[in-house]
Design a protein around this motif. Structure first.
Motif, PDB file in Angstrom:
ATOM      1  N   ARG A  21       0.823  -1.226   0.000  1.00 25.74           N
ATOM      2  CA  ARG A  21       0.000   0.000   0.000  1.00 25.74           C
ATOM      3  C   ARG A  21       0.855   1.274   0.000  1.00 25.74           C
ATOM      4  N   LEU A  22       1.830   1.302  -0.905  1.00 27.15           N
ATOM      5  CA  LEU A  22       2.637   2.515  -1.077  1.00 27.15           C
ATOM      6  C   LEU A  22       1.911   3.432  -2.045  1.00 27.15           C
ATOM      7  N   LEU A  23       2.128   4.736  -1.899  1.00 29.47           N
ATOM      8  CA  LEU A  23       1.502   5.692  -2.829  1.00 29.47           C
ATOM      9  C   LEU A  23       2.263   5.636  -4.150  1.00 29.47           C
ATOM     10  N   PRO A  24       1.588   5.221  -5.237  1.00 32.72           N
ATOM     11  CA  PRO A  24       2.323   4.903  -6.474  1.00 32.72           C
ATOM     12  C   PRO A  24       3.029   6.084  -7.134  1.00 32.72           C
ATOM     13  N   HIS A  25       2.543   7.319  -6.890  1.00 29.35           N
ATOM     14  CA  HIS A  25       3.147   8.468  -7.570  1.00 29.35           C
ATOM     15  C   HIS A  25       4.272   9.100  -6.756  1.00 29.35           C
ATOM     16  N   LEU A  26       4.519   8.577  -5.548  1.00 27.85           N
ATOM     17  CA  LEU A  26       5.575   9.146  -4.699  1.00 27.85           C
ATOM     18  C   LEU A  26       6.824   8.275  -4.734  1.00 27.85           C
ATOM     19  N   ARG A  81      10.246   5.311  -7.729  1.00 24.32           N
ATOM     20  CA  ARG A  81       8.834   5.106  -7.404  1.00 24.32           C
ATOM     21  C   ARG A  81       8.564   3.609  -7.224  1.00 24.32           C
ATOM     22  N   GLU A 112       9.632   9.810  -0.265  1.00 21.04           N
ATOM     23  CA  GLU A 112       8.390  10.577  -0.058  1.00 21.04           C
ATOM     24  C   GLU A 112       7.307   9.716   0.592  1.00 21.04           C
ATOM     25  N   ALA A 148       7.657  -0.197   2.980  1.00 24.90           N
ATOM     26  CA  ALA A 148       6.413  -0.216   3.771  1.00 24.90           C
ATOM     27  C   ALA A 148       6.738  -0.455   5.246  1.00 24.90           C
ATOM     28  N   ARG A 205       6.781   1.361  -8.618  1.00 24.21           N
ATOM     29  CA  ARG A 205       6.797   0.465  -9.780  1.00 24.21           C
ATOM     30  C   ARG A 205       8.215   0.179 -10.272  1.00 24.21           C
TER      31      ARG A 205
END
Lengths: 193, 254
Positions: free
Chosen positions: A73-78, A112, A82, A125, A114
């Motif tokens: 559950r990482l923020l994909p755009h950060l 990032r 970040e 995480a 991905r």
């Protein structure tokens, strides 16, 4: 002491917890060991305040639990750094890089999710959960995708924080690395053995 | 094995297609041989060049652009805000959603004529553009909000993200692609409906008014020239918008 008394909880039309009574120490590490799908994650979510029981009483819940989800559950755009900084208050944002170094990912701070492997994402995480500064760690299979050396290092890191923790795991060798109390469970619904 | 040809280049393909259609147009115009019915592309381009040099063109284009763009911005703001409101409140949803669906399905001409009764002819195009844009933005933004990843929302809840941080880090990156696409579609619609409103409302000076006058005086080459201009401006506005949003899109891309 986290005290669960006669807890009933249904999830997706299944009775996951049925009259569960459990006292969890607010000190040291407790490992929750049992087969997949027996309700361990639901128990973690209950203690994190993300699930509400249908009946029963819960007392002594941690004020600021730090939850490592089963998925990253990482923020994909950060970027990696970040993602950790996102859970820190402004005056502690600088600590994000230190936490990356602690999980051996300082060189990947600007990548990032991905662009990272599964094991790297897991460590970010985990670093996010540890950096959060919670008063109780709730870690759902924290070593997924990590090799033996990294598992040892991450287990050491968890112990080193000194924060009480409830760790969900399938592997006995992980329990040995983490130390502390072991709760053997089975289900469904979840039962303490 | 496939060999590479000139047709592999999309610009050459587009230029070739344009050349073919221009030739078809010129051929048809020569066959009809009555400028009043179908002027050829050369006459239209000449008329367009004359228009571009005139003061009337500048004031009319300026007025139309200002009206439509203002309407577009009002529509974007209103549609986006209503999306949040109808998502967050069941009462607001019950109140506004049927209204927005009604606006989306009702014919634009009905709104233009109604607006003419209540408003001045100069404000009608702006109001109509806003009315056409708002339901598109509302529908797309609301769908995007509803489709935001529940796992990330739960993560934000677990780590107690404040409302602004939850919006900026979880909702915004997931909403932005759909919101940008809706804006680009709405931009074209705002332009078309705004000009249609001008044709009916006849504000002065305006592109739509000039279009109507060209038809009234059977000045077909001018009618074609204004139409070409409307298409060019619509294309330009859309490209400008997409370009200005590209940076934001890169910032929030996964």
């Amino acid at each position: 002491m986290i005290r669960l008394q006669n807890i009933r909880l249904n999830y997706a039309d299944k009775r996951v917890l049925d009259g569960l009574t459990l006292d969890l120490s607010a000190n040291g590490i407790t490992c929750l060991h049992g087969p997949s799908g027996c309700g361990k994650t639901t128990l973690l979510r209950l203690i994190a305040g993300l699930a509400v029981p249908d009946s029963g009483t819960v007392t002594g819940l941690p004020k600021k639990p730090a939850l490592l989800f089963q998925e990253d559950r990482l923020l994909p755009h950060l970027a990696a750094e970040e993602n950790i900084a996102a859970v820190l208050p402004k005056h502690r944002i600088g600590e994000a890089r230190n936490w990356l170094a602690k999980v051996d990912l300082a060189a990947d701070a600007n990548l990032r999710p991905r662009e990272l492997s599964g094991g790297m994402r897991r460590r970010i995480a985990l670093a996010r959960a540890l950096a959060y500064g919670g008063d109780f760690l709730l870690l759902d299979e924290p070593f997924t995708g990590l090799d033996t050396a990294l598992t040892k290092r991450m287990a050491w890191l968890i112990r080193e924080t000194g924060v009480p923790a409830l760790v969900v795991t399938h592997a006995r060798d992980e329990i040995a690395l983490l130390g502390g109390r072991v709760l053997e469970v089975s289900g469904l619904p979840l039962r303490i053995l | 094995m496939k060999t590479s040809t000139l047709l592999d280049n999309k610009w050459i393909r587009a230029a070739l297609a344009l050349a073919v259609w221009l030739l078809v147009w010129e051929g048809l115009a020569r066959w009809v041989n009555i400028t009043l019915l179908l002027p050829g592309p050369v006459i239209v381009v000449q008329t367009l060049a004359e228009l571009l040099g005139s003061a009337d063109f500048r004031t009319a284009t300026g007025f139309s652009l200002l009206g439509v763009l203002t309407g577009f911005l009002i529509g974007v703001a209103a549609g986006s805000l209503l999306a949040w409101l109808t998502w967050a409140s069941r009462l607001a949803d019950a109140l506004f959603s049927p209204l927005l669906r009604l606006v989306r399905t009702a014919p634009v001409a009905s709104f233009i004529i109604l607006a003419l009764i209540w408003l001045t002819s100069r404000t009608v195009p702006m109001v109509i553009a806003a009315l056409m844009v708002a339901p598109i933005l509302w529908s797309s933004t609301k769908t995007a909000i509803e489709e935001t990843d529940p796992a990330l929302l739960e993560m934000a809840k677990a780590y107690r993200f404040p409302a602004w941080q939850r919006f900026r880090l979880v909702y915004l990156p997931q909403i932005l692609p759909q919101w940008t696409a809706a804006c680009a579609t709405a931009m074209g619609l705002a332009w078309k409906s705004g000009i249609a409103a001008e044709v009916i409302a006849q504000p002065r000076p305006a592109i739509g008014t000039n279009l109507y006058r060209a038809r009234l005086f059977l000045n077909t080459e001018e009618l074609f020239a204004w139409t070409v201009l409307i298409i060019l401006l619509s294309f330009l506005l859309e490209r400008l918008f997409i370009r200005s949003m590209a940076g934001l899109g890169r910032r929030y891309a996964a």
